[in-house]
Write an enzyme that holds these catalytic residues in place. Structure first.
Site, short mmCIF file in Angstrom:
data_model
loop_
_atom_site.label_atom_id
_atom_site.label_comp_id
_atom_site.label_asym_id
_atom_site.label_seq_id
_atom_site.Cartn_x
_atom_site.Cartn_y
_atom_site.Cartn_z
CE LYS A 52 -13.43 -3.14 -45.17
NZ LYS A 52 -13.36 -2.50 -46.46
CG ASN A 74 -13.74 -7.39 -52.80
OD1 ASN A 74 -12.99 -8.02 -53.54
ND2 ASN A 74 -13.32 -6.88 -51.66
CG LEU A 103 -17.96 -21.38 -59.13
CD1 LEU A 103 -18.15 -22.11 -60.46
CD2 LEU A 103 -19.28 -20.71 -58.73
CD GLU A 116 -3.27 -4.52 -53.37
OE1 GLU A 116 -2.52 -3.61 -53.74
OE2 GLU A 116 -3.29 -5.63 -53.91
CB ALA A 123 -20.53 -25.56 -51.70
CD GLU A 148 -6.31 -10.54 -44.59
OE1 GLU A 148 -6.35 -11.41 -43.70
OE2 GLU A 148 -6.88 -9.44 -44.49
CB CYS A 203 -12.31 -7.67 -47.75
SG CYS A 203 -10.74 -6.90 -47.37
#
Ligand code: NAD
Length: 436
Positions: free
Chosen positions: A263, A208, A250, A151, A252, A155, A260
């Site tokens: 981890k 990710n 991008l 997935e 800052a 959020e 997510c």
């Protein structure tokens, strides 16, 4: 299609509601009885734009229901999605006990062919282990297929992301399972990418990690901007305009957090190490992220000299805007650090107040119900989450209420020139030195 989803959290509940919205019959299963009762009574336990209406509409249309019985879910659906947590162990590797338990539970009640789909983010080769587990615990040798369908929702715009995905990744070698998966996703009219199970699992961790890398990259650039008086916002716009790079991720700031990214990057590092091929680049991504918060606190110290007994207002506690999720939020880490140094923190968040009360926020921090209340007598205002409504606050009123007009913008949300015109001393990230 008849579908069940095991785990009714941020991913499971939104996925269930979106599947129901396009016409599937969906059963959401959760082993948290309280959550199931809450959902059955029409209360949505999380905040996600558009979710409440979606759930209510589909429950009323009898396309969506909630249960605590996995047997109910498994017997009344053709496809079973797993969307339970995959938290980190202390060494960064993934704790797969939730997944293993669901695999055993499914095996115990499996009576005829089903497709079991892993939607949770899992290490490569987990699908194989899920299949082995189901085979071992199912006493009657039922046929089944295990599919990986990672997935990618964000959020804060999860409904939008699920209804209009960039792509749907389906990892399977089974034509039978693939046909069912295509039927589920057909109404979404999204590009479907079919891979083997291992590749699908890897796509999620690699995606990710790459996004986190982009964040750390621009944060590293922001340090050089600060040292040279350049403006990281302009640099990001300049490099992001190149289609090969892209402007998104991008930004800052205080660095990435949430349930997510930290981890998943830690997991990818652990996976690479277990395979004997360490992914050291990602360790630097982690280090840059950690240093961003340290650098920000140092900036506060450099300006305020001593943080002990300083009255500091913090706007934003969630890990990003448009969510109530405060898990692993950098804003929370910041508040805890400021409290540890003896500052008196007054904090406000538009949607995260209920969840923050369940979390371990430093008890010395005072939670208030408006941004205005937070800044009364404050010696500095800190923006820790970039909620767009903060931009539209009456800053002349803010200045009048504060003891000293200092703004530390940890998300580069505000315009430095405008803030200077209001009479604030403004400190952003990577935006050179304050104007006055
Ligand atoms: P969550 O904690 O919000 O929800 C998980 C739910 O699973 C909880 O309601 C819990 O009660 C339930 N659960 C746990 N064990 C169960 C069991 N044995 N039977 C039934 N229900 C059980 O978690 P989440 O944020 O939805 O994440 C789920 C997975 O999706 C994780 O692997 C995560 O990495 C991944 N993911 C999350 C996001 C996100 O933005 N949150 C995005 C993409 C992928």
């Amino acid at each position: 299609m008849e579908i069940s989803i095991v785990g009714s959290g941020y991913v499971g509940l939104v996925t269930g509601a979106c599947f129901a919205e396009v016409g599937h019959d969906v059963i959401c299963v959760d082993n948290d009885d309280r959550k199931v009762k809450t959902l059955q009574s029409g209360i949505i336990p999380i905040y996600e734009p558009g979710l409440e209406e979606l759930v209510h509409r589909n429950v009323a249309a009898r396309r969506l229901r909630f249960t605590n019985s996995i047997e109910d879910g498994v017997s009344n659906s053709q496809v079973i999605f797993i969307a339970v947590p995959t938290p980190p162990h202390s060494d960064g590797s993934v704790d797969l006990t939730y997944i293993e338990r669901v695999a055993r539970e499914i095996a115990n009640v499996l009576k005829s062919y089903r497709v079991i789909v892993d939607k949770s983010t899992v290490p490569v080769k987990t699908g194989q282990k899920v299949a082995d587990t189901i085979r071992r615990y199912n006493k009657i040798g039922v046929e089944f297929d295990v599919v990986s369908n990672p997935e990618f929702l964000r959020e804060g715009c999860a409904v939008e992301d699920l209804m209009h995905p960039d792509r749907v990744v389906i990892g399977t070698n089974s034509e039978r399972a693939l046909a069912l998966m295509r039927t589920i996703y057909e109404p979404f009219m999204a590009p479907v990418m079919v891979t083997d199970v291992n590749s699908a699992e890897l796509i999620k961790h690699a995606a990710n990690s790459f996004l986190a890398l982009k964040i750390s990259y621009i944060n590293a650039v922001s340090v050089i901007c600060e040292a040279t008086g350049a403006d990281v916002e302009k640099v990001a716009a300049g490099i992001g305009a190149d289609k090969r790079i892209g402007r998104s991720f991008l930004n800052a700031g205080l660095g990435y957090g949430g349930s997510c990214f930290p981890k998943d990057i830690a997991a990818f590092i652990a996976i690479s190490e277990q395979l004997g091929t360490p992914f050291n680049l990602l360790k630097e991504v982690q280090r840059i992220n950690q240093r961003q918060l340290e650098r920000f606190v140092k900036k506060l110290r450099d300006t305020l000299w001593v943080l002990k007994d300083k009255r500091l207002a913090v706007w934003g506690l969630t890990f990003k805007p448009d969510t109530d999720d405060v898990r692993n939020s950098v804003a929370v880490d910041l508040v805890n650090e400021l409290c540890r140094e003896g500052a008196h923190v007054t904090a406000y968040d538009p949607k995260g107040m209920a969840k923050i009360r369940e979390l371990k926020l430093c008890p010395d921090a005072r939670l208030v119900s408006s941004p205005i209340e937070a800044v009364r007598d404050a010696e500095a205002l800190i923006i820790a989450t970039e909620w767009p409504q903060f931009e539209n606050t009456d800053f002349s009123e803010i200045k009048r209420l504060m003891q000293t007009p200092l703004i530390f913008d940890g998300r580069n949300l505000l315009d430095p020139k405008t803030m200077t015109e209001f009479g604030f001393q403004y400190y952003g990230i990577g935006r050179g030195l304050p104007a006055a």
